[in-house]
Design a protein around this motif. Structure first.
Motif, PDB file in Angstrom:
ATOM      1  N   GLY A  52       0.827  -1.214   0.000  1.00 24.21           N
ATOM      2  CA  GLY A  52       0.000   0.000   0.000  1.00 24.21           C
ATOM      3  C   GLY A  52       0.858   1.260   0.000  1.00 24.21           C
ATOM      4  O   GLY A  52       0.636   2.172  -0.797  1.00 24.21           O
ATOM      5  N   TYR A  56       1.174   4.052  -2.830  1.00 25.58           N
ATOM      6  CA  TYR A  56       0.823   5.416  -2.404  1.00 25.58           C
ATOM      7  C   TYR A  56       1.897   6.408  -2.834  1.00 25.58           C
ATOM      8  O   TYR A  56       1.605   7.497  -3.335  1.00 25.58           O
ATOM      9  CB  TYR A  56       0.670   5.443  -0.870  1.00 25.58           C
ATOM     10  N   PHE A  59       2.513   6.301  -7.051  1.00 26.57           N
ATOM     11  CA  PHE A  59       1.455   6.820  -7.917  1.00 26.57           C
ATOM     12  C   PHE A  59       0.719   7.967  -7.217  1.00 26.57           C
ATOM     13  O   PHE A  59      -0.406   7.812  -6.755  1.00 26.57           O
ATOM     14  CB  PHE A  59       0.489   5.691  -8.308  1.00 26.57           C
ATOM     15  N   GLU A  64      -7.714   6.724  -4.189  1.00 26.06           N
ATOM     16  CA  GLU A  64      -7.649   5.494  -3.393  1.00 26.06           C
ATOM     17  C   GLU A  64      -8.341   4.316  -4.090  1.00 26.06           C
ATOM     18  O   GLU A  64      -8.009   3.167  -3.813  1.00 26.06           O
ATOM     19  CB  GLU A  64      -8.201   5.720  -1.981  1.00 26.06           C
ATOM     20  N   LEU A  67      -5.638   2.907  -6.314  1.00 25.27           N
ATOM     21  CA  LEU A  67      -4.609   2.310  -5.449  1.00 25.27           C
ATOM     22  C   LEU A  67      -5.093   0.960  -4.893  1.00 25.27           C
ATOM     23  O   LEU A  67      -4.348  -0.013  -4.877  1.00 25.27           O
ATOM     24  CB  LEU A  67      -4.249   3.257  -4.298  1.00 25.27           C
ATOM     25  N   SER A  68      -6.350   0.919  -4.456  1.00 31.75           N
ATOM     26  CA  SER A  68      -6.897  -0.328  -3.907  1.00 31.75           C
ATOM     27  C   SER A  68      -6.903  -1.421  -4.958  1.00 31.75           C
ATOM     28  O   SER A  68      -6.601  -2.588  -4.678  1.00 31.75           O
ATOM     29  CB  SER A  68      -8.342  -0.145  -3.432  1.00 31.75           C
ATOM     30  N   ARG A  71      -3.409  -2.598  -5.528  1.00 36.29           N
ATOM     31  CA  ARG A  71      -2.931  -3.423  -4.432  1.00 36.29           C
ATOM     32  C   ARG A  71      -3.573  -4.811  -4.470  1.00 36.29           C
ATOM     33  O   ARG A  71      -2.905  -5.821  -4.287  1.00 36.29           O
ATOM     34  CB  ARG A  71      -3.199  -2.774  -3.072  1.00 36.29           C
TER      35      ARG A  71
END
Lengths: 226, 226
Positions: A52, A56, A59, A64, A67-68, A71
């Motif tokens: 994470g 974070y 990028f 989020e 990102l999620s 991940r």
């Protein structure tokens, strides 16, 4: 007794407490008073944070949601199995003869869990910094070009790894429909695993739709196999 | 400009970079070029690790199933809202007038997200150790007696907090059935929220069945409200 020296060299870390490393490598089938499940619980959270934070910082323009999504495509059984294989972790897992004969050493769930447990053990012994350094270097080695596009490609690869390990089959992709005018077409693709339709998704290209469908199937399968 | 001094005193940490703290407190409705969602993504993983490690070390005899269950009961919207309220975090959130008039300042989703974001910001600035110290102290203050039993009790409390915040109602528990002979009775209880049956569960006592049902409903609701 296994030769743990080679593993520690590939890992780039030598454990002070060998028993901790052995616990991390012990599958529950091995029938010891300990196994690697508690360390896996810890390592899972350690890796979630490391990956994470890595995304974070890398990028900065991504929200989020993206990102999620990124991940989730790295932190899953398929992703960790790739990292475990890079370390030849399978050779070093302690498991029962029955599990051994059942191809336990190459099962993605065993490999992925042992990888998490080893990282959890390292975290306990040396803290976040060292685990972070090792994980990021492994990650960048296995995924030399981490980007939303390359990770999308990885959904199909991860799904294939998972279905081959668990069902001995390769996922098939079926074009279900194409909607809209030529310059703005949307494709709908289904992913079929072992004769069963798992998920379908739409995309601006067949490839994109396949990748989206693979991601959904990957999440569904990971839950089913848990 | 809000008085962030009081918040930092309650938190036990003074940010070097005030802008980072402000970002963590900024709800997306506030219409700035930044908001707290990226920091929330990071803080969520930080808190998962901190609470996981805390339970791992405190409950050495528990397997990963029990540890996961305990963590799930602490690391959720209801749990973080309690911690946020302990810091009076709501007072300090930057949000739009519309969201303010919509009781945004007391919404558990806003409070919980801001709490995660503040912890994510603190982690970025000062690393894991300080956030760990502060989180564990908050956790032990809000849950003075962390145990599987007390957390079970907390499922009902957390569920009630969540349903009151989102629906303005209290969950009801209905006994559906009792099975088995007197000395080995199993009770089945359903939890009804806003007239809808959410989940049912069995237990050796009505209380245990209620707690189990509350836990399931809590997970379902948390997902629905995400």
């Amino acid at each position: 007794m296994d030769n743990l020296q080679a593993l520690q060299e590939r890992l780039g870390y030598t454990f002070q407490n060998k028993e901790l490393l052995i616990e991390a490598l012990t599958h529950k089938s091995y029938k010891q008073p300990y196994n690697n499940e508690r360390l896996e619980f810890l390592g899972d959270a350690v890796l979630d944070l490391i990956v994470g934070e890595y995304l974070y910082k890398k990028f900065r323009g991504y929200d989020e949601g993206k990102l999620s999504k990124m991940r989730a495509s790295l932190v899953n059984e398929g992703g960790f199995t790739s990292l475990a294989n890079h370390l030849n972790l399978g050779e070093h897992i302690f498991l029962s003869n029955a599990e051994e004969n059942n191809s336990g050493r190459t099962k993605s769930s065993l490999l992925s869990n042992a990888f998490e447990a080893v990282m959890g053990a390292m975290y306990l012994e040396t803290g976040l910094g060292k685990v972070q350094e090792i994980t990021v270097s492994l990650l960048e080695h296995v995924h030399p070009d981490i980007s939303l596009d390359s990770l999308f490609k990885d959904y199909k690869t991860s799904l294939q790894e998972l279905t081959q390990a668990h069902y001995g089959t390769t996922p098939e992709y079926q074009l279900i429909a194409a909607h809209g005018p030529d310059h703005k077409k949307e494709f709908e693709v289904a992913v079929i695993i072992d004769g069963k339709r798992y998920a379908s998704a739409q995309g601006k290209s067949k490839k994109q739709a396949q990748q989206e469908a693979a991601q959904i199937a990957l999440e569904m399968l990971s839950k089913e196999l848990k």
